[in-house]
Design a protein around this motif. Sequence first.
Motif: not given
Lengths: 152, 324, 659
Positions: A47-50
Motif C-alpha cells: 500500500r502506498v498513499p498515492c
Amino acid sequence: MSVGVKEKAAGWEPLIVAFCCNWCSYAGGDLAGTSRLTYPSNVKVIRVPCSGRMNPMFVLRAFQRGADGVIVAGCHPGDCHYSTGNYSARRRLSAFKRLVEFAGFEPERFEVRWISSSEGDKFAEEMTGITERIKALGPNGKMRDARWQKKA
Amino acid sequence: MAEKSLKEAEKIREIVGQDLLGGRIGLLLGWEKGHYWWQSRPLFAKNEADLEKLTWDSFCVINLSRYLLEELKEHGKVGVLVKGCDARAFNRLLQDNMVARDRVVLYGLPCPGMLDYGRLNEEAGGALISISESNGSVTLKTGTGEKSVERDQVLMKKCAECVYPDPVVYDQLLLSPQGKKEGVERFKSVEDLEELTPDERFAYWEGELSRCLRCYACRQVCPFCSCRECFVEQDNPRWQGRAYQPGENFMFHLVRAYHGTGRCIDCGECERACPVDIPLQELNRKLIKDINQLYGDYEAGVDAEADPPLLTYRPDDPAAFSEK
Amino acid sequence: MARTGVFVCHCGTNIAGTVDIDQSVEASRGFPGVVHAGEYRYLCSEMGQDLIKNAIEEHNLDRVVVGTCSPRMHENTFRKAAAEAGLNPYMLEVANIREHCSWVHREMDEATPKAIALLRAAAAKVALNDPLDIPELDVEKRALIIGGGIAGIQAALDIAEAGYVVDIVEREPSIGGRMAQLEKTFPTLDCSACILTPKMVEAAQHPNVNLITYSEIDEVKGFVGQFDVKIRQKARSVDSVKCTGCGICWEKCPSKAPSEFEMGMAKRKAIYVPFPQAVPNVPVIDRDNCLYFKKGRCQICAKECPPEAIDFEQQDVVIERRYGAIIVATGFDQLDPSIYGEYGYGQHPDILTGLEFERLFNASGPTGGKVVRLSDGKPPRNVVFIQCIGSRDKARGMNYCSKICCMFTAKQAILLKEKVPDARSYVFYIDVRTAGKGYEEFQRRAAEEYDVAYLRGQVGKIFPEEDHLVVHGVDSLSGKIVEIKADMVVLAAASIARCDAPEVGRKVGINSDSYHFFNEAHPKLRPVETHTAGVFIAGACQAPKDIPDTVAQASAAAVKAIGLLSKEKLQGEACTAEVIQDECSGCLNCIAVCPYTAITEVEIEERHHGGTLKRTVAQVNPSLCQGCGSCTATCRSGSINLKGFTNEQILAEVDAICL
C-alpha cells in the motif's frame, strides 16, 4: 532448492508485486475481496498513499529481489485523492517504463493501471491478467540478485 | 595550433582580463593546457599571471559550469567561459537552484566542436606528434610525415552530434555564432537498439554495463547530478548495493538516467568521462526522445523558463502504459 | 532492536477458512524483531483488543502487527487499542489478510503462504515505524455551499439554525435551481413555488445565511477546517443595495433575448430577473444583449430606475474567504435529446423535453399556463410521453436509470388531464419504476383515474404529417406495431451531470464516476462525505434524485458540516512529508509537484571552512501537507521523506514480500 532464474522450473509460480494507492486501487482490491472475486495469489500488494508516491527505484528493487512482474495501480486521472498525484505519476512512470523496456525488460514486466475504488472487478481482472502474461513469459532473471533467492 | 584560435584566445583574454583585473569578477573559469598538447584542463584564474595561461583551442572539451557549484562558495562573483554545452549546463544548474544568475558572468563562446585524440590517432596511423588546423581541415604530424583530414572526421562524438553549438545564455558573446546544427541524427543508435528484441537489448546492456567500475565519473561531471548526497552513497536507505552484481550496475545506470528525465542537456560529458566507454548517452537520449514524443518538444537547458516535463502535467497527457 | 508482536485474526471463518492460522502464527515468530505472536477469533472485538493490550504489557512490545481485514476497515480501531496500552498509535501496521487474501483465494495452500508474506512485509515495515504526532488544526466556523437549489437552500438553513454562518454561492442571478422551474411536485401535487419560495425567502432573511448569487467558484485551496476560497461575483450592473426590485427597468428595456429559465421557449429582457419569485429580487444586465453594452446607447433602464441602482461600470469582484466545510450541491442538467435523430427533437416545436413541457403548466411560463402546442397555440388532444431518453441506454446514452422520469411523467399526464379534460396521454416505457412513499399509488391513479395509456415498448420514429406528429412504436406486450397521431410528444430526457461538473470537482478536489456525478466516500455508509475531508455532497450532483431524497441528503450533509464546525480543533494528518535539510540540495522540484503548496523554501546557515554559508532548502508545512508523497518521488536524493510511508519502509516491504 531455489527457483531457477533463467529457466522455467517445474512448479514455478511468478511473484507479482502490486503497488496500490490507498484511496482508489487498494480500495478496489478491498472491493474485489468483499465481492469474493478471485485472482491469483501470486499478486502481493504494497500500500502506498498515492501513485505519485511511487519512486521508480521501488520497482527496480522488486526486480532485484525476485519479482517477476510489477504493477502500479492508482486512481484514474482526474480522480486523484490528492488531485494531481497521478498526473505526476503518469509522466514519471511512462518515462520509466520506456526506460526499463529499453534496458531489455519485456513490456509485460512493468505495468501501470488506473483502478478506482468501485472497480473491484477490474482489480481482479488486471491482477489475473498480469499474472497470466508473466506466466506465459516465464521467470524474470534480469537484474535479479542471485543472493536474494526464494527459499523452496 | 591554428592561428585563428590563437587570435580568439587573445581576444578572450583581453575581454575577461578587464573584468577580472577590474574586480568585476573574483575568479574566471576557463581552460589552460595540461600535461599534453592534446589536453586542455580547467583554469581557475585569479590574477594576471593565471590569465596568461588561458587557452582556447580544439581540446577545451571539459564543461566548466559544474565547477561553479564549489567556486561560488568561495567567490562573490565568478566569470565562466561557456560553449554551447556549458551554457545549457548553466541553465540546468540555474533551474535546479544551484547557482545565482546575478553572481555569474557568462562569456559565450560559440563552439566549432572539440577534437577527439583517439580519432586523431586512428587517422594518423602512427605516433602523433602534433596537429595544425586551417579552414575545416586538420593536419596530423607523425614521425613519418603529415596527413590532412576533414575536421568533421576527428570531432568528439558528442560534438559531432551537438545541436546547439552556440551558447543559449550569456552576458557577452565573444566570438561569432556557429548557428544551430540541423540534420543531426543523434537518436540513430537509440532507434537501432529499439529494433532489437528485449532479450537482445538486455544482452547488449548487460555487456556494456558489465564493464562499469562504479567510479561514478559520469556523475561527477554531470550538470544534472547536483545532489548533496547521491542515492548511491546513502546507507539509510541503501538504494544501491555495493556488490559487484549485474543487477546493481543496472540499478545505478537506470536510476542515473531516470534522474535525468527532462533534465539531461545531452552534453555527453558522462560518456566522455567514462573510463570504460559505456554508451551512457544512449540511455539519456532514449528518455529525451520518448519524453519529447509523449509530452511535447522540450530541450533541457535551452530555455531556463520552460517547465521541465516531469514537473508539470496536462490532464489529457498520454501514457506509455498499454492502457490510457 | 524492535520488540514486535504479531496478532492474527480468524475473523470467524472469514480468514481462518482459507488461511491456516496456526501456520501463520508460527511463521510470524520467525520474523526479525518479532518476540510474540498470537491469534484470536475476532481481534476487533473488545476481547480481541484486550488480548493485544495485555500482550503489549506482558511482553513489553514496542510495535504491533495485526493480520486482519483491510486497514481501511479497522486500522483506527487497532491504533486506538495500541494507544490505550501506552504505544504511539502509529507503531502498528495492518497486514490485510482478509480482503486481499482469504476472500480472493479459495485454497488454503494458496492463501496461507500469501498471508505469511503479507505478515512478513508488515513486520518488516513496522520495525522501521517511528512514533508520529497528530497535528491539531483550527476550524473556521463558516460553511460554504456551492449551488443554491433546494439542496443548497436546505443545507444552508440547517447549518444556519445550528448557529453557524453559511454562504450560498449560486451561479444564476437567483437561488431556486431546478425546483423553481417545476409547476407541481409528485406525488402530492403541491405547487412547487408554494413550498420552495418560503424556503428561498427564509434563506435570504436568515441572519446566518449569505446569498452570493450570480457568482462562481474560482479557486479552492487549503484543507478541512481551513479552505481558502476565491469566489468570483460577476458584475450584475445593478447595485443590489439600492435596487428595490420594482421591475420598471425590465418593463422598459427594449432588448430581448431567449430566457434561460424557460429553456429558450420564451424571451426575457436584457435586464431581467430569471423568474418572478427570484431571490434576491435584483435584476442583472446581460451584457451580451444590452444595447448600451453592445452599441453604447440606450441606458433607458438607468434613466427609469427610481433609486438609480443601475451601474454600468460595475466590475467582477473576487471575494476571498475561509471556510471550515464545503457542501457541493450543484444539481443536474437534462440530456439534449437531439442526439437521437429518430425522435426529431429540435426539428419540431411540439416535440419537447419533460422539463420544457412542465413550463407550459406554469402561469408565468411561456404560454401563461395554458397547455397548448407551441406550433399553433391549440390545446393538444393526444400527447405521447416517451420514457428513458438516454437513460438505461448502454449503446448511446447512460447506463443508469434517471429515477425521476416515471414519476414526473405520471404527474404531467395527470396535470394535462386536469388542464385539458379531453386530452389523452400515451406513455411508452421500458419499466415503470415507482419506488417511494406514495409513488406507486400515484402512478396507479394516473393509469386508472386519468385514463393514461401505458404502452410497454419503444418508439422507432416520429415524423410530422399535416398538423400532427406520427409516432411509430412497438407495444412489446402485444407484439403489435403502434401508430399514434400525436399533437405533442414529450421526451423524458435523462438527468445528467452538469457539463462543468468535472471542472467543479477538480477545483474542490472531489472525484466523479464515469458519468461525472460526484463520488460519495462510501456508497452505503458514507453517502454525503467525499474522499476529501470537509467536503460533502448533496442532491442530484451525486446521482439523479427526486426532491425528498435531495432534501434528506442535504440535511445529512448539513449535519456532517455542523459536526465538523462544532469542533474546537481538528486532528490533522500524521503521515506528512519531512525534509532532511542537511541532505536537501535545494533544487525545489518538490515545490513544483506539491498539490497543496505545503512546501516552501527556507534559507539555512551552514558551516563552511570555519565561516558560515547561507543556502536554500525546502521545508514542509505539516498542517498543509496531506501526505501524498509526490514530493518524495521527485526528490532524487531521497532528502524528503514521507512519515508512515518512508523510503526505508517501502523498500523493507519490497524485500520482505520478495523473500
